[in-house]
Design an enzyme around this catalytic site. Structure first.
Site, PDB file in Angstrom:
ATOM      1  N   PRO A 274       6.004  -4.569  -1.910  1.00  0.00           N
ATOM      2  CA  PRO A 274       6.659  -3.287  -2.174  1.00  0.00           C
ATOM      3  C   PRO A 274       5.718  -2.305  -2.864  1.00  0.00           C
ATOM      4  CG  PRO A 274       7.253  -4.847  -3.884  1.00  0.00           C
ATOM      5  CD  PRO A 274       6.422  -5.613  -2.879  1.00  0.00           C
ATOM      6  N   GLY A 275       5.723  -1.077  -2.415  1.00  0.00           N
ATOM      7  CA  GLY A 275       4.929  -0.034  -3.065  1.00  0.00           C
ATOM      8  C   GLY A 275       5.832   1.100  -3.510  1.00  0.00           C
ATOM      9  N   ARG A 276       6.244   1.903  -2.513  1.00  0.00           N
ATOM     10  CA  ARG A 276       7.063   3.081  -2.774  1.00  0.00           C
ATOM     11  C   ARG A 276       8.340   2.769  -3.561  1.00  0.00           C
ATOM     12  NH1 ARG A 276       6.706   7.369   0.591  1.00  0.00           N
ATOM     13  NH2 ARG A 276       5.785   6.004   2.153  1.00  0.00           N
ATOM     14  N   ARG A 312       1.601  14.723   0.238  1.00  0.00           N
ATOM     15  CA  ARG A 312       2.653  14.225   1.126  1.00  0.00           C
ATOM     16  C   ARG A 312       3.376  15.329   1.906  1.00  0.00           C
ATOM     17  NH1 ARG A 312       6.676  11.886  -0.264  1.00  0.00           N
ATOM     18  NH2 ARG A 312       6.750  10.422   1.446  1.00  0.00           N
ATOM     19  N   TYR A 316       2.829  14.666   5.744  1.00  0.00           N
ATOM     20  CA  TYR A 316       3.971  14.038   6.431  1.00  0.00           C
ATOM     21  C   TYR A 316       5.200  14.936   6.502  1.00  0.00           C
ATOM     22  CZ  TYR A 316       1.589   9.839   4.375  1.00  0.00           C
ATOM     23  OH  TYR A 316       0.712   8.887   3.942  1.00  0.00           O
ATOM     24  N   CYS A 342      -6.810  27.155  -0.385  1.00  0.00           N
ATOM     25  CA  CYS A 342      -7.017  28.041   0.752  1.00  0.00           C
ATOM     26  C   CYS A 342      -6.731  27.330   2.068  1.00  0.00           C
ATOM     27  CB  CYS A 342      -8.445  28.571   0.717  1.00  0.00           C
ATOM     28  SG  CYS A 342      -8.777  29.403  -0.840  1.00  0.00           S
ATOM     29  N   GLU A 343      -5.485  26.983   2.281  1.00  0.00           N
ATOM     30  CA  GLU A 343      -5.003  26.356   3.515  1.00  0.00           C
ATOM     31  C   GLU A 343      -3.544  26.774   3.652  1.00  0.00           C
ATOM     32  OE1 GLU A 343      -6.585  24.091   5.545  1.00  0.00           O
ATOM     33  OE2 GLU A 343      -8.305  23.565   4.288  1.00  0.00           O
ATOM     34  N   TYR A 371       2.107   7.396  -3.784  1.00  0.00           N
ATOM     35  CA  TYR A 371       1.316   8.208  -2.856  1.00  0.00           C
ATOM     36  C   TYR A 371       1.196   9.649  -3.352  1.00  0.00           C
ATOM     37  CZ  TYR A 371       2.414   4.005  -0.306  1.00  0.00           C
ATOM     38  OH  TYR A 371       2.570   2.681   0.030  1.00  0.00           O
TER      39      TYR A 371
HETATM   40  C1  LIG Z   1       1.134   0.617   2.368  1.00  0.00           C
HETATM   41  C2  LIG Z   1       1.405  -0.815   2.557  1.00  0.00           C
HETATM   42  C3  LIG Z   1       2.430  -1.448   1.848  1.00  0.00           C
HETATM   43  C4  LIG Z   1       3.375  -0.714   0.950  1.00  0.00           C
HETATM   44  O1  LIG Z   1       4.247   0.093   1.663  1.00  0.00           O
HETATM   45  P1  LIG Z   1       5.472   0.817   0.916  1.00  0.00           P
HETATM   46  O2  LIG Z   1       6.134   1.573   1.978  1.00  0.00           O
HETATM   47  O3  LIG Z   1       4.887   1.674  -0.132  1.00  0.00           O
HETATM   48  O4  LIG Z   1       6.334  -0.269   0.354  1.00  0.00           O
HETATM   49  C5  LIG Z   1       2.565  -2.808   2.006  1.00  0.00           C
HETATM   50  N1  LIG Z   1       1.755  -3.523   2.816  1.00  0.00           N
HETATM   51  C6  LIG Z   1       0.771  -2.942   3.528  1.00  0.00           C
HETATM   52  C7  LIG Z   1      -0.086  -3.764   4.395  1.00  0.00           C
HETATM   53  C8  LIG Z   1       0.559  -1.571   3.419  1.00  0.00           C
HETATM   54  O5  LIG Z   1      -0.413  -0.998   4.135  1.00  0.00           O
END
Ligand SMILES: *Cc1c(COP(=O)(O)O)cnc(C)c1O
Length: 414
Positions: A274-276, A312, A316, A342-343, A371
Site C-alpha cells: 500500500p502507498g496512497r 498530479r 493525471y 511558465c507552462e 505522490y
Molecule cells: C506504485 C506501486 C505501489 C503503490 O501503489 P499505491 O496505488 O500507491 O498503493 C505498489 N506496488 C508497486 C509495484 C508500485 O509500482
C-alpha cells in the site's frame, strides 16, 4: 479519515494551527499528520489479520525518511523501486527481510546492492532481468529470492497513466510468458522462485479487479505446483484508492475479508504494497495566494505552489480539494488555481468554487501526502518545499526548504 480539521474558523493539523506552521516555515509547505499515518497503517494492517501477511509500504508514495521511520516503527516492511529507495528504507531502520524490490529497469549495481543487503525478494519483470539477477547473484556467491511479476490483463478502471495490469502496459509478463520464466528460473542456479507478484494499478475504487487478478494468480499457482514449483509468497501489490473528491473506495477491511475467504487453507504469506492509501490523506500542501487575476473567460488565483511541487493535477488531471486555511464566509467564485510556472499545464485545480481569496491569504490542497513531494522537482529553479510532520502538538521539520545555493550546489565547476 484524517486529522486536518477546522476549529474556531481555522484549519488545524492535529493540535497545531496550519497558519502558525506557514508563518514559521514559509510556503509552499507540506504538512503531514503522524496520527493519520499511524491510523492508516494500523487500519490497513489489521484488515489482513486473518492471513499470514506482510504490509510493505510503497516508498515512492512518500519517501521522507521521517515518514519511513514512523512506519517502520509500526512494523511496516517496504516496497522499493530503486537503489535510492533501498538506501532510504535501510536508513529508516527497516529490516532487509521486510523489503521487496519492484520495477522494470533494475540496473546491475542496484541488484548487487539489494543482494548484498539481503532483501526478502525481487519482483522480476522480464527475462533479461531474471538472467541478470542470476548472474549478479552467482558473482556474489548468493541465491536471489525472486517472484515473477505477472501481468494478469485485468482492467483496474483507473487513469491510464496509473493502470499497470493491462496487456499493453510495460509492467510484468503475461501469464504464458510468466510460466516460461518460472521454468527458466528453475534451471538457473542462483535464483529461487519464492513468490508470485502482481500490481495492477493505482487508485482503484473497487475490489473486483483485485479479486479478478487473484483468481488468475491462484490458477497460475496450481500450474506452478504441477511443475514442482512451490511458492511461499503471494504479493498482490498496492493500488487501493482513497477519496480525493466523491470517490467511495472500499475500506481495507472489505479487501482483507475478501482475500481471507479466497485464500483460507492455503499456506501462503500475502504481501501487500500500500502507498496512497497510507499516505494520501495524511498530508496537505499549504500555499499562499500571490495574485488574483480576472480575464474575460476566467478567474485565476495565482498561488506560490506549482506543478513542480504537486504535479498530479498536470500529469493525471487529478483532483485535490482546495480550501481556505482561515475561511471568512465570503461568496464562492469559479476559479482556476494556478502556479507561477511558465507552462499552461501548471495548474493545481480547475473550475472550482472557491471564496474570493485575496493575496497574502493561505489555501490548503488536501490529499497531497502521496505522490506529492516525492514527485516534486526544481523546474523553473524553484527550491523544493519544506516538509513538516505534526504529531499531536509536536512539530518536526522533516525536510528543510531548499535554498538558492542548494539549487546550484551540485553543478560545475565549469
Ligand atoms: C506504485 C506501486 C505501489 C503503490 O501503489 P499505491 O496505488 O500507491 O498503493 C505498489 N506496488 C508497486 C509495484 C508500485 O509500482
Amino acid at each position: 479519515m484524517h486529522y486536518f480539521d477546522y476549529r474556531g474558523g481555522e484549519l488545524y493539523a492535529e493540535e497545531v494551527k496550519v497558519s502558525d506552521l506557514a508563518a514559521r516555515f514559509g510556503t509552499p509547505l507540506y504538512i503531514y499528520s503522524a496520527a493519520t499515518f499511524r491510523r492508516h497503517f494500523s487500519a490497513f494492517d489489521a484488515a489482513f489479520e486473518g492471513l499470514a501477511h506482510l504490509s510493505c509500504y510503497s516508498v515512492k508514495a512518500n519517501s521522507n525518511i521521517c515518514v519511513l521511520r514512523l512506519l517502520a516503527e509500526l512494523g511496516a516492511g517496504m516496497d522499493i523501486v530503486s537503489g535510492g529507495e533501498l538506501h532510504r528504507a535501510l536508513a529508516a531502520g527497516v529490516a532487509p527481510r521486510k523489503i521487496v524490490y519492484s520495477g522494470v529497469g533494475k540496473r546491475e549495481a542496484e541488484i548487487r546492492f539489494a543482494l548484498e543487503t539481503g532483501i526478502l525478494m525481487f519482483n522480476v519483470e522480464s527475462f533479461g532481468e531474471l538472467e541478470r539477477i542470476d548472474a549478479v547473484a552467482r558473482e556474489l556467491g548468493k541465491t536471489a529470492r525472486i517472484s515473477l511479476r505477472i501481468n494478469p490483463d485485468v482492467d483496474p478502471k483507473t487513469h491510464p497513466y496509473i493502470s499497470t495490469g493491462l496487456q499493453k502496459n510495460k509492467f510484468g509478463l503475461d501469464i504464458e510468458a510468466s510460466f516460461a520464466a518460472y521454468q527458466r528460473a528453475k534451471e538457473l542456479p542462483n535464483v529461487v522462485p519464492v513468490g508470485i507478484d502482481c500490481h495492477i494499478g493505482s487508485q482503484l475504487t473497487s475490489i473486483e479487479p483485485f479479486l479478478e487478478a487473484l483468481t488468475r494468480i491462484i490458477t497460475f499457482n496450481e500450474r506452478l505446483k504441477d511443475i514442482g514449483i512451490v511458492i511461499d509468497y503471494l504479493d498482490l501489490g498496492g493500488g487501493l484508492g482513497i477519496p480525493y473528491d466523491q470517490e467511495t473506495p472500499p475500506h481495507p477491511a472489505a479487501y482483507g475479508q475478501a482475500l481471507s475467504e479466497r485464500l483460507k487453507g492455503r499456506s501462503l504469506t500475502v504481501i501487500l504494497e500500500p502507498g496512497r492509501v497510507i499516505a494520501g490523506n495524511a498530508g496537505i500542501l499549504v500555499s499562499e495566494v500571490v495574485y488574483t487575476k480576472q480575464t474575460k473567460s476566467k478567474n485565476f488565483v495565482i498561488v506560490d505552489a506549482a506543478m513542480n511541487d504537486l504535479v498530479r493535477p498536470s500529469l493525471y488531471q487529478s483532483f485535490h480539494a482546495v480550501r481556505e486555511v482561515a475561511p471568512k464566509g465570503r461568496q464562492p467564485v469559479n476559479v482556476d488555481v494556478v502556479g507561477p510556472i511558465c507552462e499552461s499545464g501548471d495548474f493545481l485545480a480547475k473550475d472550482r468554487d472557491l471564496a474570493a481569496v485575496a493575496p497574502g491569504e493561505l489555501v490548503a490542497l488536501f490529499s497531497a501526502g502521496a505522490y506529492g513531494f516525492s514527485m516534486s522537482s526544481n523546474y523553473n529553479s524553484r527550491p523544493r518545499a519544506a516538509e513538516v510532520i505534526v504529531d499531536g502538538d509536536r512539530v518536526v521539520l522533516a525536510r528543510r526548504r531548499e535554498t538558492y545555493d542548494d539549487l546550484i550546489a551540485l553543478e560545475g565547476p565549469c
